[in-house]
Enzyme design. Structure first.
Site, mmCIF file in Angstrom:
data_model
loop_
_atom_site.group_PDB
_atom_site.id
_atom_site.type_symbol
_atom_site.label_atom_id
_atom_site.label_comp_id
_atom_site.label_asym_id
_atom_site.label_seq_id
_atom_site.Cartn_x
_atom_site.Cartn_y
_atom_site.Cartn_z
ATOM 1 N N GLY A 1 3.150 -5.058 7.334
ATOM 2 C CA GLY A 1 2.217 -6.025 6.175
ATOM 3 C C GLY A 1 0.995 -6.430 7.651
ATOM 4 O O GLY A 1 0.580 -5.907 8.537
ATOM 5 N N ASN B 1 0.573 -1.327 0.263
ATOM 6 C CA ASN B 1 0.181 -0.412 -0.296
ATOM 7 C C ASN B 1 1.028 1.537 0.490
ATOM 8 O O ASN B 1 0.738 2.430 -0.233
ATOM 9 C CB ASN B 1 -1.425 0.161 1.205
ATOM 10 N N GLN C 1 -7.989 -7.672 -2.663
ATOM 11 C CA GLN C 1 -8.761 -7.359 -2.112
ATOM 12 C C GLN C 1 -10.380 -6.518 -2.356
ATOM 13 O O GLN C 1 -10.734 -6.404 -1.293
ATOM 14 C CB GLN C 1 -7.262 -6.138 -2.241
ATOM 15 N N GLU D 1 9.392 3.113 14.286
ATOM 16 C CA GLU D 1 9.853 3.841 13.262
ATOM 17 C C GLU D 1 9.753 4.675 12.979
ATOM 18 O O GLU D 1 9.079 5.639 14.087
ATOM 19 C CB GLU D 1 9.600 2.850 12.365
ATOM 20 N N VAL E 1 0.717 -12.507 8.929
ATOM 21 C CA VAL E 1 2.417 -12.852 8.351
ATOM 22 C C VAL E 1 3.137 -12.055 9.418
ATOM 23 O O VAL E 1 3.888 -12.760 10.346
ATOM 24 C CB VAL E 1 2.372 -12.146 6.928
ATOM 25 N N GLY E 2 3.248 -10.933 9.577
ATOM 26 C CA GLY E 2 3.665 -10.595 11.472
ATOM 27 C C GLY E 2 4.010 -11.517 12.214
ATOM 28 O O GLY E 2 5.409 -11.678 12.703
ATOM 29 N N CYS F 1 -3.137 2.173 6.607
ATOM 30 C CA CYS F 1 -2.796 1.402 7.853
ATOM 31 C C CYS F 1 -3.832 1.718 8.669
ATOM 32 O O CYS F 1 -4.225 1.976 10.011
ATOM 33 C CB CYS F 1 -1.423 0.883 8.050
ATOM 34 N N GLU G 1 5.002 -4.060 12.185
ATOM 35 C CA GLU G 1 4.228 -2.918 12.193
ATOM 36 C C GLU G 1 3.168 -3.479 11.692
ATOM 37 O O GLU G 1 3.296 -4.104 10.216
ATOM 38 C CB GLU G 1 4.499 -1.485 10.954
ATOM 39 N N LYS H 1 12.918 -6.942 0.759
ATOM 40 C CA LYS H 1 11.520 -7.650 -0.210
ATOM 41 C C LYS H 1 10.483 -7.181 -0.345
ATOM 42 O O LYS H 1 9.434 -6.385 0.319
ATOM 43 C CB LYS H 1 11.415 -9.366 0.415
HETATM 44 N N1 LIG Z 1 0.513 -1.034 10.633
HETATM 45 C C1 LIG Z 1 1.368 0.085 9.896
HETATM 46 O O1 LIG Z 1 2.334 0.870 9.622
HETATM 47 C C2 LIG Z 1 0.666 -0.609 8.183
HETATM 48 C C3 LIG Z 1 1.088 0.234 7.309
HETATM 49 C C4 LIG Z 1 0.664 0.017 5.818
HETATM 50 C C5 LIG Z 1 0.808 -1.815 5.489
HETATM 51 N N2 LIG Z 1 0.752 -2.334 6.429
HETATM 52 C C6 LIG Z 1 -0.275 -3.530 6.774
HETATM 53 O O2 LIG Z 1 0.073 -4.077 5.736
HETATM 54 C C7 LIG Z 1 -1.185 -4.662 5.667
HETATM 55 C C8 LIG Z 1 -1.625 -5.496 3.713
HETATM 56 O O3 LIG Z 1 -0.095 -5.284 3.193
HETATM 57 P P1 LIG Z 1 0.350 -6.847 2.520
HETATM 58 O O4 LIG Z 1 -1.262 -7.749 1.727
HETATM 59 O O5 LIG Z 1 0.760 -6.413 1.010
HETATM 60 O O6 LIG Z 1 0.279 -7.141 3.822
HETATM 61 P P2 LIG Z 1 0.917 -9.429 3.920
HETATM 62 O O7 LIG Z 1 1.355 -9.304 5.106
HETATM 63 O O8 LIG Z 1 -0.044 -9.801 2.615
HETATM 64 O O9 LIG Z 1 2.348 -8.696 3.092
HETATM 65 C C9 LIG Z 1 3.796 -7.974 3.606
HETATM 66 C C10 LIG Z 1 4.320 -7.946 3.308
HETATM 67 O O10 LIG Z 1 5.228 -10.022 3.296
HETATM 68 C C11 LIG Z 1 5.527 -11.151 2.304
HETATM 69 N N3 LIG Z 1 5.066 -11.764 3.051
HETATM 70 C C12 LIG Z 1 3.839 -12.931 2.733
HETATM 71 N N4 LIG Z 1 3.992 -13.945 3.263
HETATM 72 C C13 LIG Z 1 5.450 -13.664 3.473
HETATM 73 C C14 LIG Z 1 5.918 -15.193 4.722
HETATM 74 N N5 LIG Z 1 5.341 -16.142 4.848
HETATM 75 N N6 LIG Z 1 6.746 -15.425 5.006
HETATM 76 C C15 LIG Z 1 7.509 -13.209 5.287
HETATM 77 N N7 LIG Z 1 6.979 -12.530 4.274
HETATM 78 C C16 LIG Z 1 5.679 -12.571 3.931
HETATM 79 C C17 LIG Z 1 4.143 -10.088 1.147
HETATM 80 O O11 LIG Z 1 4.873 -10.777 0.176
HETATM 81 C C18 LIG Z 1 4.814 -8.468 1.538
HETATM 82 O O12 LIG Z 1 5.950 -8.759 0.749
HETATM 83 C C19 LIG Z 1 -2.723 -4.693 5.803
HETATM 84 O O13 LIG Z 1 -2.730 -5.507 7.414
HETATM 85 C C20 LIG Z 1 -2.075 -3.082 6.438
HETATM 86 O O14 LIG Z 1 -3.243 -2.714 7.914
HETATM 87 C C21 LIG Z 1 0.428 -1.505 8.515
HETATM 88 O O1 LIG Z 2 -1.004 7.781 7.614
HETATM 89 S S1 LIG Z 2 -0.247 8.016 5.976
HETATM 90 O O2 LIG Z 2 0.148 9.459 6.321
HETATM 91 O O3 LIG Z 2 -1.472 8.490 5.187
HETATM 92 C C1 LIG Z 2 0.969 7.457 6.340
HETATM 93 C C2 LIG Z 2 1.869 7.554 5.553
HETATM 94 C C3 LIG Z 2 2.717 6.233 5.179
HETATM 95 C C4 LIG Z 2 2.634 5.227 5.774
HETATM 96 C C5 LIG Z 2 3.832 3.965 5.868
HETATM 97 O O4 LIG Z 2 3.367 3.169 6.870
HETATM 98 C C6 LIG Z 2 1.500 5.632 6.687
HETATM 99 C C7 LIG Z 2 0.803 6.812 7.043
#
Ligand SMILES: NC(=O)c1ccc[n+]([C@@H]2O[C@H](COP(=O)([O-])OP(=O)(O)OC[C@H]3O[C@@H](n4cnc5c(N)ncnc54)[C@H](O)[C@@H]3O)[C@@H](O)[C@H]2O)c1
Ligand SMILES: O=S(=O)(O)c1ccc(CO)cc1
Length: 482
Positions: A225, A149, A328, A463, A229-230, A281, A247, A172
């Site tokens: 992510g 995203n 999605q 971060e 996964v996290g 997020c 995160e 990655k």
């Molecule tokens: N809190 C934050 O700062 C923040 C910011 C942006 C997005 N997000 C979260 O990210 C999610 C959306 O992103 P997404 O769909 O790409 O998330 P995702 O967890 O599917 O993927 C994130 C990353 O992890 C990798 N990945 C997938 N499976 C893995 C595994 N088994 N081992 C290691 N890596 C793996 C993916 O290829 C990708 O690069 C939402 O839940 C959103 O809230 C959080």
């Molecule tokens: O809240 S936002 O400013 O849109 C924002 C920007 C960057 C990121 C990266 O995690 C998250 C939220």
């Protein structure tokens, strides 16, 4: 069609296969082919980073500053072009995408400055005649795993501090949007930093991400992510003794009190729930509204939503681009049905539509959805949707609003719309979230201050800003006999 390779030890290296990067605003538009690596590519990248670490970890702060500053300058100079690529691959609108690219450039310039600001402490010992010095050192090879995203800002805010503090990097990026990360890697590669210090390995999460997490020579993993996964990554890192920073998701509440400025509350709610297609997020998805203002707020928000133009991310006049992928989109639409089945009422939106320009191009366009009469226990109010879907919960007063806002497994961002200093101050202190917004959207954060959440949203050190050094450095305490 151009193939974009992985960057390993300073060389562009083909993957075992390639994968197309498709424009979610126009499914007939393939942006390029991107390498899909495997575990052997991760091994090669980690070996290169490990070999580069001894020299990079003691490299001069002026050289590191200059490299990061140069990278930041190029990103800023190319923000329109890179923003166009980002909008094309991820689907946020062009202005939003250009803003994200600018953020990435500013992050590199901020951490260029941080190279020069790294400080230690010098203290007397409790034992006479002994001096104590506390210094920070890099941690080694760091593995960075990023989501789709924020295809350039999130890579930037992990890579820049990692390099600034003397670490070597293997990143990655999300396989759905590799283009922006590849462009950033190209800029870093040409900045003159030594081969092996920075490596890019594209491919599937389960293959590349897992190989990075399992690799014995990777000292730390920074992941952004999903929660599922996290959590798996955290378990693996704890088992192998790696430092880890996560995160993850959010279910961010936006409280609207009776005394709020109605127009302001409506605008900030529309912005944070639906702009960037709700794919932030920090987006709000639970609107918690007190009794007296509820009818006027719901009415005015629906009127505001009726003006939102959904369509091609790069078309003039588009407010909201497409959902990022078919999967999605299906998730977003299914949550609307789940909410209806549980008794919420769909007030507006919630279905797949055509682009507002009438281009006829097939994309993943969805009319933003507002669900009213929802209750805190419904799945729509407990699970992250990650799309342009918001639900409204009616509460009696501030106390109930705060309790509902905190009644969640997440804790990233929380907002309140009120003209009361008393309630604003109380909310800032008692909202269980890492970031609190008063009369501002829950989304919209600065790049020079800490970013992160509580509960299920985050794990490990913050971060961004000067707090980033907590993760990317390790502390040494040295005793010297005078
Ligand atoms: N809190 C934050 O700062 C923040 C910011 C942006 C997005 N997000 C979260 O990210 C999610 C959306 O992103 P997404 O769909 O790409 O998330 P995702 O967890 O599917 O993927 C994130 C990353 O992890 C990798 N990945 C997938 N499976 C893995 C595994 N088994 N081992 C290691 N890596 C793996 C993916 O290829 C990708 O690069 C939402 O839940 C959103 O809230 C959080
Ligand atoms: O809240 S936002 O400013 O849109 C924002 C920007 C960057 C990121 C990266 O995690 C998250 C939220």
């Amino acid at each position: 069609m151009t193939t974009h390779n992985n960057l390993i030890n300073g060389s562009w290296t083909p993957g075992k296969t390639t994968s197309p990067n498709t424009n979610p605003s126009d499914l007939s538009d393939v942006i390029g082919q991107y390498a899909q690596g495997d575990a052997s590519d991760v091994d090669a990248a980690v070996a290169a980073a490990t070999a580069a670490f001894p020299a990079w970890s003691v490299s001069g702060i002026q050289a590191r500053h200059d490299a990061l500053d140069k990278i930041g300058n190029e990103i800023l100079a190319r923000k329109e072009e890179l923003g166009d690529l980002l909008a094309r691959e991820e689907g946020k609108t062009r202005p939003e995408a250009i803003g994200e690219v600018a953020r990435a450039g500013q992050i590199f310039k901020f951490f260029a400055g941080e190279c020069l600001r790294l400080a230690g402490e010098s203290l007397p010992s409790v034992r006479p005649g002994i001096g104590v010095e506390i210094t920070r050192e890099p941690i080694g090879v760091v593995g960075l795993i990023t989501p789709w995203n924020f295809p350039i800002a999130i890579p930037a805010w992990k890579i820049a501090p990692a390099l600034a503090f003397g670490n070597c990097v293997v990143i990655k990026p999300a396989d759905l949007v590799p283009g922006s990360a590849w462009a950033l890697a190209d800029i870093i590669h040409r900045s003159g930093i030594p081969a092996g210090v920075f490596n890019l390995v594209m491919g599937r999460g389960r293959i590349i991400g897992d190989a990075l997490v399992q690799h014995p020579d990777v000292a730390a993993i920074s992941f952004t992510g999903s929660v599922g996964v996290g959590r798996g990554i955290a378990e693996a890192c704890v088992k192998s003794g790696k430092k880890v920073q996560l995160e993850m998701g959010g279910k961010n509440p936006q409280v609207v009190l009776d005394d709020a400025d109605l127009a302001q509350a409506v605008e900030l709610s529309a912005q944070s729930c639906f702009y960037s297609t709700g794919q932030r997020c920090t987006a709000s998805s639970r609107l918690i509204v007190t009794d007296k203002i509820y009818p006027a707020f719901v009415q005015a928000l629906q009127e505001r939503m009726a003006k939102i133009k959904v369509g091609d991310a790069r078309a003039a006049g588009t407010d909201i681009g497409p959902v990022v992928s078919q999967a999605q989109l299906e998730q977003d639409l299914s949550y609307v049905e789940i909410a209806k089945a549980e008794g919420a009422v769909l007030a507006t939106g919630g279905s797949r539509i055509a682009c507002h320009t009438g281009s006829g191009k097939e994309g993943f366009f969805m009319q933003p959805a507002l669900l009213v009469d929802s209750t805190p226990q419904m799945r729509i109010n407990r699970e992250e949707v990650f799309g342009p879907v918001a639900s409204v919960i009616r509460v009696q007063d501030y106390e109930e609003a705060l309790a509902v806002a905190n009644d969640t497994a997440f804790g990233l961002s929380a907002g309140i719309a009120t003209t009361s200093l008393k309630y604003a101050s109380h909310f800032k202190r008692h909202a269980q979230a890492g970031m609190v917004m008063v009369n501002l959207p829950t989304a919209g954060v600065d790049y020079h201050v800490p970013f992160g959440g509580r509960k299920g949203s985050s794990y490990g050190p913050r971060e961004q800003g000067r707090y980033a050094q907590e993760f990317y450095t390790t502390v040494k305490t040295a005793y010297t006999l005078a």
